[in-house]
Design an enzyme around this catalytic site. Structure first.
Site, PDB file in Angstrom:
ATOM      1  CG  HIS B 212     -17.035  -4.048   8.166  1.00  0.00           C
ATOM      2  ND1 HIS B 212     -17.692  -2.857   8.265  1.00  0.00           N
ATOM      3  CD2 HIS B 212     -16.383  -4.030   6.985  1.00  0.00           C
ATOM      4  CE1 HIS B 212     -17.440  -2.131   7.181  1.00  0.00           C
ATOM      5  NE2 HIS B 212     -16.656  -2.821   6.386  1.00  0.00           N
ATOM      6  CD  GLU B 215     -12.034 -14.355  10.270  1.00  0.00           C
ATOM      7  OE1 GLU B 215     -13.076 -14.695   9.714  1.00  0.00           O
ATOM      8  OE2 GLU B 215     -10.893 -14.577   9.783  1.00  0.00           O
ATOM      9  CG  ASN B 339     -13.651   0.931  -0.391  1.00  0.00           C
ATOM     10  OD1 ASN B 339     -13.266   0.142  -1.244  1.00  0.00           O
ATOM     11  ND2 ASN B 339     -14.837   0.853   0.159  1.00  0.00           N
ATOM     12  CG  HIS B 412     -11.015  -5.612  -1.797  1.00  0.00           C
ATOM     13  ND1 HIS B 412     -11.642  -6.239  -2.843  1.00  0.00           N
ATOM     14  CD2 HIS B 412     -11.994  -5.244  -0.942  1.00  0.00           C
ATOM     15  CE1 HIS B 412     -12.946  -6.239  -2.623  1.00  0.00           C
ATOM     16  NE2 HIS B 412     -13.199  -5.647  -1.484  1.00  0.00           N
TER      17      HIS B 412
END
Lengths: 136, 489
Positions: B212, B215, B339, B412
């Site tokens: 995780h 940014e 997910n 993903h």
């Protein structure tokens, strides 16, 4: 004698833990789990928890045991370094000791999300060992 | 190990495991064929672990509709492979936590800004990253800055991102630009264990650890100017912020709790499975329905989590740049979950049907016209956010009508190719941080160890993954971002 070894896995990480007895293997796998979480930091026995569990079989008991420790760790910000496990008739009772996780004292290892059923193994005859894979 | 099963090339981007692979008359035969989206050069890597076998396993699920599918970032997972997509019938099908994953509604959010790289010097970027690191809890066992009561937590589980906005974390318009508007309305907190709630409460509004990240990125390349403009991406050099996190301990506990229940349900409903971690229950059973409602709670928790983080991101920019976030144009571009399982309507063999689409390490990528997409984007298709690994590059794509073949799904991310232990043997955290620094990327990791574990070379090349879904037409490239500053949990 080696107490446990790390199982290397592309996306995740596992432990194979040994013992003279199945209780000892359960203790060693817990020790290994907190070594992963704290990157092998020393953990003092400052507080104590009692854990009582019951499951359909030893494999499920192993998953429940580690999940319970993970729950206590993740919810109350605790890490454990001492484990005294008794197992009888698919029941586990344990005393665990540890302390609050503290970045000034403990190193940061890996966050374990969950205990999985993959490669799950409880070997009750010699060589006695338990094996488990974590989702991280 | 190497997987040596049949992978028949259909075209340059599609490989098939035929439905005959497991025989035809046994309890574990494939009910449909499986398709892996990939280019030829990716196949040796894909064969390296057992993920193709897991893709075949998906095809044995009761009530599966259409084909079992895996995206180019496929790698081994618990139950489904990561990158797995499967739809099951809304009446006769099953639902499986192994088709969602432990980190329920792990997802990505993109925030745009009016800022340009020329507005930020190195010192400002460092200040922003350090401020974000202070302002957003991250790392192993990262804890919330706020305390929620058990009643408030139940409200979070019911209303998701809306709860955060109503409590001052974000702008009123924000929820309009989130998948499902940041809330699945069938969430029922009574299906979530007290343990899961206890584990989740102290972690609300935290980034967590592992892959995780948070940014600060700049737009490096624009592939489709028209679509990019609709999404608020106008210029090369424009600054954006990407957030990648999920439902933390709450989601992990929901998955663990319900896996145990569904393990027993498998025996109760006499379901044959090739892998214990595919544990599932009929969608209409109480076990299946309860998992689905609990999963929705965890998904809502994750949306609330990302919403609070967006608020602190805006706060950090305001503080460092001394300008209101509104004036910086810090609007949410979109938020995707990768997910999740969802009840959706899809056209299958010319007929509209309701199905439960499982996306595990796969992103919804609806094409133009679908009512689930915000009005502003409806003519061009849904924005799709694909995060790269630390310090490489990330992508903005858009959904296409062709993605109906994957029930509106695409890849993903990059996917690991090297274990953490192997990465630690290969890389030193300090060296990685310095190397990225040399490329103009400032990394503030929670520990140097995580920097080594998450080294760029431990991951698949994101570019080839994105090129494969672009080539297959199940989504199309819009823009490419490179990081300037990284907060790593």
């Amino acid at each position: 004698m080696k107490t446990y070894e790390i199982i290397d896995h592309t996306a995740d990480i596992g432990i194979k833990a040994y013992g003279e007895t199945i209780e000892e293997a359960f203790e060693n796998v817990a020790k290994g789990m907190f070594d992963i979480i704290t990157d092998n930091s020393h953990i003092d026995s400052i507080g104590e928890y009692m854990i009582e569990l019951e499951a359909d079989d030893l494999e499920q008991l192993l998953v429940d045991w580690l999940s319970e420790l993970l729950f206590l760790s993740s919810t109350y910000n605790l890490v454990f370094g001492f484990f005294d496990v008794k197992i009888g008739d698919k029941k586990l009772s344990a005393i665990v000791r540890g302390e609050e996780y503290n970045l000034d004292k403990h190193k940061m290892g890996v966050e374990i999300k969950a205990v999985t059923y993959h490669m799950l193994e409880v070997h009750t005859t010699k060589p006695i060992y338990v094996q488990v894979l974590f989702d991280i | 190990m190497t997987w040596n099963g049949p992978l028949n090339k259909i075209d340059d981007f599609r490989y098939e495991i035929p439905s005959s692979y497991r025989g035809v008359k046994n309890n574990l035969h494939m009910k449909t064929s499986a398709i892996i989206y990939a280019t030829e050069d990716m196949i040796p890597q894909i064969r390296k672990d057992n993920a193709p076998e897991q893709t075949a396993n998906m095809a044995t699920l009761p009530g599966i509709v259409g084909k079992a599918m895996a995206m180019p970032d496929i790698h081994w997972g618990y139950g489904f492979p990561i990158g797995g997509v499967a739809a099951t019938d809304a009446e006769e099908g099953v639902i499986s936590p192994g088709g969602v994953g432990f980190d329920i509604n792990c997802g990505v959010r993109l925030v745009r800004t009016n800022l340009h790289i020329n507005d930020l010097d190195k010192k400002k970027i460092h200040s922003l990253v350090d401020e974000l690191f202070r302002n957003v809890p991250s790392g192993v066992g990262s804890k919330a800055k706020i305390k929620v009561s058990s009643q408030e937590l139940d409200e979070v589980l019911v209303s998701g991102a809306r709860w955060a906005v109503e409590h001052g974390y974000g702008w009123k318009e924000d929820t309009e630009f989130l998948e499902e508007n940041g809330c699945l309305d069938y969430a029922d907190p009574s299906t979530v264990s007290i343990k899961a709630k206890q584990r989740g409460a102290p972690q609300i509004g935290s980034l967590g650890a592992g892959n995780h990240f948070l940014e600060i990125q700049k737009v490096e390349e624009i592939f489709d100017r028209e679509v990019a403009k609709v999404f608020g991406i106008e210029d090369i050099g424009q600054i954006v912020v990407m957030i990648h996190t999920g439902s933390r301990g709450l989601g992990h506990q929901v998955c663990s709790d319900h896996l145990q229940v569904l393990e027993r349900a498998v025996r109760k409903y006499n379901i044959w499975l090739p892998d214990r971690q595919l544990a599932c229950a009929p969608v209409k059973s109480s076990e299946g329905e309860r998992y689905f409602k609990a999963m929705a709670c965890a998904a809502n928790f994750a949306w609330c989590n990302r919403q609070m983080i967006v608020h602190w991101v805006r706060e950090s920019f305001e503080k460092v740049l001394n300008t209101p976030a509104e004036d910086l144009g810090m609007h949410i571009v979109y938020d995707v979950c990768h997910n999740i399982a969802k009840l959706e309507e899809h056209e299958i063999n010319g007929r509209k049907r309701n199905v439960y689409v499982h996306r595990k390490g796969a992103t919804r990528a609806f094409g133009p016209g679908r009512s689930e997409i915000p009005m502003k984007y409806r003519d061009v298709g849904q924005p799709v956010l694909i995060p790269g690994d630390m310090g490489t590059e990330s992508y903005l794509l858009h959904g296409t009508r062709e993605s109906e073949e994957t029930f509106g799904s695409t890849c993903h991310g990059a996917g690991r190719v090297m274990s953490r232990a192997e990465a630690l043997r290969h890389f030193r955290g300090q060296t990685i941080v310095e190397q990225l620094g040399g490329k103009g990327i400032y990394v503030h990791p929670a520990s140097l160890k995580v920097a080594a574990e998450e080294a760029p070379d431990a991951y698949k090349n994101i570019r080839s993954v994105v090129d494969a879904v672009h080539g297959a037409g199940i989504s199309r490239k819009v823009a490419r971002f490179v990081p300037l500053g990284v907060v790593k949990g």
